[in-house]
Design an enzyme around this catalytic site. Structure first.
Site, PDB file in Angstrom:
ATOM      1  N   LYS A  39      20.515  14.676 -40.747  1.00 32.12           N
ATOM      2  CA  LYS A  39      21.128  15.773 -39.794  1.00 32.12           C
ATOM      3  C   LYS A  39      20.032  15.800 -38.630  1.00 32.12           C
ATOM      4  O   LYS A  39      18.848  15.660 -39.003  1.00 32.12           O
ATOM      5  CB  LYS A  39      21.595  17.002 -40.118  1.00 32.12           C
ATOM      6  CG  LYS A  39      20.595  17.892 -40.730  1.00 32.12           C
ATOM      7  CD  LYS A  39      21.308  19.100 -41.383  1.00 32.12           C
ATOM      8  CE  LYS A  39      20.320  20.009 -42.020  1.00 32.12           C
ATOM      9  NZ  LYS A  39      21.013  21.207 -43.091  1.00 32.12           N
ATOM     10  N   ARG A 137      27.537  31.780 -45.042  1.00 33.56           N
ATOM     11  CA  ARG A 137      27.522  30.936 -44.021  1.00 33.56           C
ATOM     12  C   ARG A 137      28.885  30.428 -44.053  1.00 33.56           C
ATOM     13  O   ARG A 137      29.838  30.864 -44.220  1.00 33.56           O
ATOM     14  CB  ARG A 137      26.420  30.060 -44.005  1.00 33.56           C
ATOM     15  CG  ARG A 137      26.284  29.414 -42.381  1.00 33.56           C
ATOM     16  CD  ARG A 137      24.974  28.647 -42.477  1.00 33.56           C
ATOM     17  NE  ARG A 137      24.908  27.267 -43.348  1.00 33.56           N
ATOM     18  CZ  ARG A 137      23.708  26.385 -43.381  1.00 33.56           C
ATOM     19  NH1 ARG A 137      22.915  26.804 -42.634  1.00 33.56           N
ATOM     20  NH2 ARG A 137      23.859  25.347 -44.206  1.00 33.56           N
ATOM     21  N   HIS A 171      25.254  26.207 -51.253  1.00 31.52           N
ATOM     22  CA  HIS A 171      23.933  25.861 -50.590  1.00 31.52           C
ATOM     23  C   HIS A 171      22.972  27.078 -50.788  1.00 31.52           C
ATOM     24  O   HIS A 171      23.627  28.326 -50.712  1.00 31.52           O
ATOM     25  CB  HIS A 171      24.104  25.671 -49.082  1.00 31.52           C
ATOM     26  CG  HIS A 171      22.892  25.235 -48.163  1.00 31.52           C
ATOM     27  ND1 HIS A 171      22.368  24.114 -48.493  1.00 31.52           N
ATOM     28  CD2 HIS A 171      22.368  25.909 -47.081  1.00 31.52           C
ATOM     29  CE1 HIS A 171      21.215  24.141 -47.785  1.00 31.52           C
ATOM     30  NE2 HIS A 171      21.159  25.228 -46.848  1.00 31.52           N
ATOM     31  N   ARG A 231      20.309  17.067 -52.700  1.00 30.92           N
ATOM     32  CA  ARG A 231      20.544  17.034 -51.324  1.00 30.92           C
ATOM     33  C   ARG A 231      19.456  17.403 -50.598  1.00 30.92           C
ATOM     34  O   ARG A 231      19.512  18.186 -49.679  1.00 30.92           O
ATOM     35  CB  ARG A 231      21.826  17.887 -51.024  1.00 30.92           C
ATOM     36  CG  ARG A 231      22.912  17.716 -50.208  1.00 30.92           C
ATOM     37  CD  ARG A 231      24.059  18.576 -50.199  1.00 30.92           C
ATOM     38  NE  ARG A 231      23.558  20.193 -49.931  1.00 30.92           N
ATOM     39  CZ  ARG A 231      23.966  21.217 -50.847  1.00 30.92           C
ATOM     40  NH1 ARG A 231      24.845  21.021 -51.666  1.00 30.92           N
ATOM     41  NH2 ARG A 231      23.535  22.221 -50.587  1.00 30.92           N
ATOM     42  N   TYR A 272      -1.691  29.385 -16.763  1.00 31.13           N
ATOM     43  CA  TYR A 272      -0.689  30.338 -16.596  1.00 31.13           C
ATOM     44  C   TYR A 272      -1.070  31.953 -17.066  1.00 31.13           C
ATOM     45  O   TYR A 272      -1.363  31.836 -18.263  1.00 31.13           O
ATOM     46  CB  TYR A 272       0.817  30.173 -16.847  1.00 31.13           C
ATOM     47  CG  TYR A 272       1.273  28.923 -16.075  1.00 31.13           C
ATOM     48  CD1 TYR A 272       1.560  28.921 -14.708  1.00 31.13           C
ATOM     49  CD2 TYR A 272       1.877  27.796 -16.755  1.00 31.13           C
ATOM     50  CE1 TYR A 272       2.161  28.029 -13.736  1.00 31.13           C
ATOM     51  CE2 TYR A 272       2.429  26.626 -15.960  1.00 31.13           C
ATOM     52  CZ  TYR A 272       2.451  26.899 -14.802  1.00 31.13           C
ATOM     53  OH  TYR A 272       3.148  25.859 -13.920  1.00 31.13           O
ATOM     54  N   CYS A 319       1.565  24.878 -21.302  1.00 30.98           N
ATOM     55  CA  CYS A 319       2.599  24.607 -19.858  1.00 30.98           C
ATOM     56  C   CYS A 319       3.603  23.515 -20.523  1.00 30.98           C
ATOM     57  O   CYS A 319       3.803  23.115 -21.387  1.00 30.98           O
ATOM     58  CB  CYS A 319       2.030  23.826 -18.798  1.00 30.98           C
ATOM     59  SG  CYS A 319       0.446  24.672 -18.443  1.00 30.98           S
ATOM     60  N   MET A 320       4.599  23.336 -19.594  1.00 30.83           N
ATOM     61  CA  MET A 320       5.953  22.501 -19.910  1.00 30.83           C
ATOM     62  C   MET A 320       5.297  21.077 -20.225  1.00 30.83           C
ATOM     63  O   MET A 320       5.969  20.835 -21.270  1.00 30.83           O
ATOM     64  CB  MET A 320       6.866  22.519 -18.651  1.00 30.83           C
ATOM     65  CG  MET A 320       8.070  21.844 -18.919  1.00 30.83           C
ATOM     66  SD  MET A 320       9.149  21.611 -17.421  1.00 30.83           S
ATOM     67  CE  MET A 320       9.645  23.314 -17.176  1.00 30.83           C
ATOM     68  N   ASP A 321       4.555  20.503 -19.698  1.00 29.75           N
ATOM     69  CA  ASP A 321       4.234  19.134 -19.486  1.00 29.75           C
ATOM     70  C   ASP A 321       2.803  19.101 -20.111  1.00 29.75           C
ATOM     71  O   ASP A 321       2.257  17.801 -20.477  1.00 29.75           O
ATOM     72  CB  ASP A 321       4.164  18.502 -18.628  1.00 29.75           C
ATOM     73  CG  ASP A 321       5.735  18.658 -17.762  1.00 29.75           C
ATOM     74  OD1 ASP A 321       6.666  18.468 -18.632  1.00 29.75           O
ATOM     75  OD2 ASP A 321       5.731  19.049 -16.833  1.00 29.75           O
TER      76      ASP A 321
END
Ligand SMILES: *Cc1c(COP(=O)(O)O)cnc(C)c1O
Length: 377
Positions: A39, A137, A171, A231, A272, A319-321
């Protein structure tokens, strides 16, 4: 992808997947089936690539979380059994049946819906019944005063037209966590799971071909709970066995490069929020990797990356990048040097704890922007 285009990438070693599969397989009791959990894009490793390796190796089953993930495998030519662990709307029953996908049944109401839909199509849907033994769950509740009702619902679901009950599973909530109370909880979940199965057989004459409950934690810590199939997810990718008793190898290396190096005087604020200030003449490298690639911002100023034979502390807000690392003590690091964000040298567990999270989340967070580069030997 040419070498020059490489900004940040993830090397996936499929040979290590194969190695881990065999190591886990060899630890199982004879006759125990192996379901590989793929998954979430195989925990970031690439679902189709991992599934192909598992199919080649002779794994028995795959599991995904939803129909789209199952269809990605079928469209990619994977023909081995695939189990959807999560919810699928019953409108998709035809797609499930036509693609020979096994659906988890989580309660009586869902069983009724799938049964009606499958019967209407004149088809049979392969199902595994999920039991809730303490995870709270998905799954048929069977704890305490819900035991008799749970057993009855499972028997009813198994006898509905259009449903072909192949397996039953539960589970664990804390099979990977140490401590006497966690061990007691896991053993109680297992005991209840077995008791429900026995009762379903005794009262309803239903015999499940595949009983399964062992996730990674249980495969390592409770091998006696393997039953008919295990599993594992995380374990397959080389993590989740702290003492590495199975000799597993991590399969993914998250890599970036030093794009720029600058020198700053002491007292210079970095990035930042000015959350880091240099305390010496600092040789600072800028990396082309940030939180948009899956490097958590929460790890800012808390982690180090492997470069030029050493560990460079990350400095300032991620930072983002981009992000910055201190290369002052690593003179061999240069523009273009490879930096291992996490991998065999810089363990994912360290970076995960710096970001107050777990390896699972870091692997799944590797974004689409990060090309997966497959190594096959
Ligand atoms: C994700 C998942 C697994 C695999 O868990 P790991 O801890 O990665 O081994 C097994 N079973 C179910 C139902 C899951 O959702």
């Amino acid at each position: 992808m040419s070498e020059l285009e490489k900004r940040t990438w993830a090397e996936v070693n499929l040979d290590n997947i194969r190695h881990n599969y065999r190591a886990i397989r060899n630890s199982l009791p004879a006759g125990c089936r192996f379901l590989g959990v793929v998954k979430a894009n195989a925990y970031g490793h690439g679902a189709l690539e991992v599934a192909k390796v598992l199919e080649e190796c002779g794994a028995d089953y795959l599991a995904v979380s939803c129909l789209d993930e199952a269809m990605e495998l079928r469209d990619g030519g994977i023909s081995m059994p695939v189990l959807i662990l999560g919810h699928t709307p019953c409108e998709y029953t035809r797609m499930l049946v036509e693609n020979d996908i096994t659906q988890t049944i989580t309660c009586l109401a869902k069983a009724v819906e799938f049964s009606e839909e499958a019967a209407r199509l004149g088809k049979e849907l392969k199902v595994h019944i999920a039991l809730d033994t303490g995870m709270s769950r998905l799954g048929v509740l069977c704890m305490d005063d819900r035991f008799d009702g749970g057993v009855e619902n499972i028997i009813r679901a198994c006898k509905m037209p259009g449903l072909k009950p192949e397996g039953v599973f539960t589970h664990f909530a804390v099979s990977d966590t140490e401590g006497a109370d966690n061990e007691r909880y896991t053993r109680e979940q297992f005991r209840l799971f077995c008791e429900v199965i026995d009762e379903v057989r005794a009262k309803g004459g239903v015999d499940f071909q595949i009983r399964h409950c062992a996730n990674s934690g249980a495969v390592v810590n409770y091998p006696e709970m393997c039953l008919d199939m295990v599993r594992p997810g995380l374990l397959l990718y080389g993590y989740g066995d702290p003492e590495n008793r199975l000799g597993l190898k991590p399969c993914l290396r998250f890599v970036s490069k030093v794009t720029t190096i600058k020198h700053y005087a002491p007292g210079t604020d970095v990035s930042y929020g000015r959350r880091y200030t240099t305390d010496r003449v600092t040789r600072m490298g800028v990396l082309g990797v940030g939180y948009a690639d899956g490097l958590p911002r929460l790890a800012s100023n808390q982690c180090s990356f492997a470069v030029a034979g050493g560990l460079a502390p990350q400095r300032g807000t991620i930072c983002m990048d981009m992000c910055m690392i201190d290369l002052t003590d690593l003179p061999a690091a240069a523009v273009g040097s490879e930096v291992e964000i996490f991998g065999p040298v810089n363990p994912i567990e360290t970076v995960a704890s710096a970001a107050k999270t777990i390896p699972y989340e870091l692997l799944c967070a590797l974004s689409k922007r990060v090309p997966r580069v497959y190594k096959k030997f």
